[in-house]
Design an enzyme around this catalytic site. Structure first.
Site, PDB file in Angstrom:
ATOM      1  N   ASP A  64       0.754  -1.256   0.016  1.00  0.00           N
ATOM      2  CA  ASP A  64      -0.203  -0.101   0.011  1.00  0.00           C
ATOM      3  C   ASP A  64       0.734   1.247   0.054  1.00  0.00           C
ATOM      4  O   ASP A  64       2.064   1.226   0.378  1.00  0.00           O
ATOM      5  CB  ASP A  64      -1.050   0.163   1.306  1.00  0.00           C
ATOM      6  N   HIS A  80       3.730  -2.272   3.045  1.00  0.00           N
ATOM      7  CA  HIS A  80       3.818  -0.714   2.423  1.00  0.00           C
ATOM      8  C   HIS A  80       5.204  -0.573   1.696  1.00  0.00           C
ATOM      9  O   HIS A  80       6.217  -0.712   2.323  1.00  0.00           O
ATOM     10  CB  HIS A  80       3.580   0.215   3.716  1.00  0.00           C
TER      11      HIS A  80
END
Ligand code: ZN
Length: 510
Positions: free
Chosen positions: A318, A460
């Site tokens: 992400d 991430h």
């Protein structure tokens, strides 16, 4: 080898971009008219049963649209993001870096100032709990005047349950990139320019039906007075300068942040010759871009066979793409003939197009993770759809591929989000908290200890430590007998058809 040829050109991309902007504007105007109608309806119900929350949401989306409704340009410089999921509130702050020492330092100071202020504010009101949440979101857009002169507009949004209204601020900075300098009004104008600008502004409000009945106040007189402080918030555009007035500077809060646009031609007696020379001589970057020759590229479908009987894992990333960290992750995946799913932020798309192309070329998947990482459950439907559509359009526009999956920001969802969104909402089943530990070993170990067939792993791709973890994680997962697949491939292999508005957190039924 199965090969699909995908032809496109930068010229076509530019033409497409322009077309998109046009349709985007039309779509926006339609949305706006529907929204205005809904707003009127909603206002009625607010009067009947005033809800502070509803008021705040409407206010947010209204103010979000003040400056550029259809597009937020970030094509100059690199985008930097600070995203925190911490117990002290949700933070997503995006800002540009131009690789200019003075300008970049000042920008970082500005952003850190907002974050510090936000955290202090929280501290003074007690730590958040379920009914007491705080969010800071900063996004920006760039107006390109010439190759070297730009204005950056920071849109700051602060929400919390103790405030009746969200704090919405617009802060502008103008830069001379070639000399690594800030531009103040006094750098580009001289003579009685403040008096002139003040007179034009006063006249603007005087003849406006919206404002004319509200200019007989001491607040207005004080706020419109020709002082440098009153006119320090301005955006330089190609042909004009826009002055933005703070909320409460001229009128009461319900007028938001009014602005006045003045063409340079009206200011010609005050603009220093040096700026006019620059404006006259330099070509606009968009025209330079359009001259780039046609460059067809091939997108091969990677040679991977998915065996539904072999255990599989979907790694997901992400908050990117981010040059420094997404590229090494893609390198590792490529080395092991593996793929992953990248839930991207729309505001990072335009200056990371090459990475997005590579994700698709190498068989990985792009998902939607909103435009600027606002918490979607707190937005009005209009602002929520804007967060999603801006990202869909940015990806489609730049690489000709449309995301099919949405990962909600902060993992937050509610019934309204589910009913508004046409895409499947993809959560996760393994969370190594990579944003918190920033430790490659801890991330790798957590995943290896917890992972099982059908899991979706959350990471991430904006942290060095995560890229480092992926380097050792991928070969280890393969050694353990897992195939690494995209989220879509995972569900397809399980024979599960993903439905819009439904929540998924793993590809197994147990
Ligand atoms: Zn995120």
């Amino acid at each position: 080898m199965n090969k699909r040829t995908y032809r496109k050109t930068r010229m076509a991309r530019n033409r497409k971009a322009r077309r998109f902007r046009f349709y985007g504007l039309i779509a926006f105007l339609i949305t706006l008219s529907i929204f205005s109608f809904r707003f009127l309806e909603k206002n009625k119900s607010i009067n009947e049963a005033a809800s502070l929350e509803d008021l705040s949401k409407e206010e947010i989306s209204e103010i979000e649209h003040i400056i550029t409704p259809s597009e937020r340009n970030k094509e100059i410089g690199d985008i930097q993001s600070i995203i925190e999921y911490g117990t002290k509130g949700l933070i997503a702050a995006h800002y540009p870096i131009f690789h200019k020492t003075n300008i970049d330092l000042k920008t970082q100071e500005l952003i850190n100032g907002y974050i510090e202020e936000f955290k202090n504010e929280i501290e003074s009101h007690g730590l958040p709990n379920k009914s007491n949440q705080y969010e800071l979101n900063i996004d920006y857009e760039i107006n390109i005047v010439t190759n070297n002169i730009i204005s950056v507009t920071f849109n700051v949004l602060e929400t919390s349950s103790y405030m009746a209204h969200p704090i919405v601020e617009i802060e502008t900075k103008s830069y001379d990139l070639s000399n690594d300098l800030d531009i103040e009004l006094s750098n580009i104008m001289d003579g009685e320019y403040l008096k002139f600008i003040s007179d034009i502004s006063e006249n603007h409000f005087n003849v406006s039906d919206t404002y004319k009945d509200n200019i007989d106040s001491s607040i207005f007189r004080e706020g419109i007075y020709p002082s440098i402080e009153n006119y320090s918030n301005f955006i330089l555009k190609e042909d004009s300068i826009v002055f933005i007035f703070d909320k409460y500077q001229l009128f009461s809060g319900n007028f938001g942040m009014p602005s006045v646009e003045i063409p340079y031609s009206d200011l010609k007696d005050y603009i220093k010759p040096s700026l006019f020379q620059v404006l006259a001589i330099e070509e606009y970057p968009s025209e330079v871009e359009a001259e780039i020759e046609e460059k067809p590229i091939d997108i091969p479908v990677p040679n991977r066979v998915i065996d539904p009987n072999i255990p599989m894992i979907a790694l997901s990333f992400d908050d990117g793409p981010n040059k420094k960290t997404t590229i090494p992750i893609l390198d590792t995946l490529k080395e092991y003939n593996s793929v992953a799913t990248f839930f991207v932020l729309g505001n990072r798309v335009s200056n990371n197009v090459d990475i997005l192309e590579r994700i698709i070329e190498e068989g990985s998947e792009i998902g939607n993770h909103s435009y600027s990482h606002k918490e979607l459950t707190k937005l009005s439907n209009d602002a929520l759809n804007e967060q999603i559509l801006l990202t869909q359009n940015a990806v489609k526009d730049h690489i000709g591929w449309e995301p099919k999956l949405l990962r909600p920001t902060y993992g937050s969802y509610n019934d309204n989000l589910k009913s508004q969104v046409q895409m499947p909402l993809i959560l996760w089943s393994v969370d190594p908290m990579d944003w918190k530990s920033r430790n490659a070993k801890a991330v790798t170990n957590h995943i290896l200890e917890n992972v099982k067939d059908g899991d979706i792993v959350l990471m991430h791709d904006i942290y060095d430590s995560t890229a480092e973890a992926v380097k050792s994680l991928v070969p280890k997962l393969i050694d353990m007998g897992y195939q690494l697949v995209t989220v879509s491939e995972l569900f397809e292999a399980r024979g599960e058809v993903l439905e819009g508005g439904q929540i998924y957190n793993k590809g197994s039924l147990d």
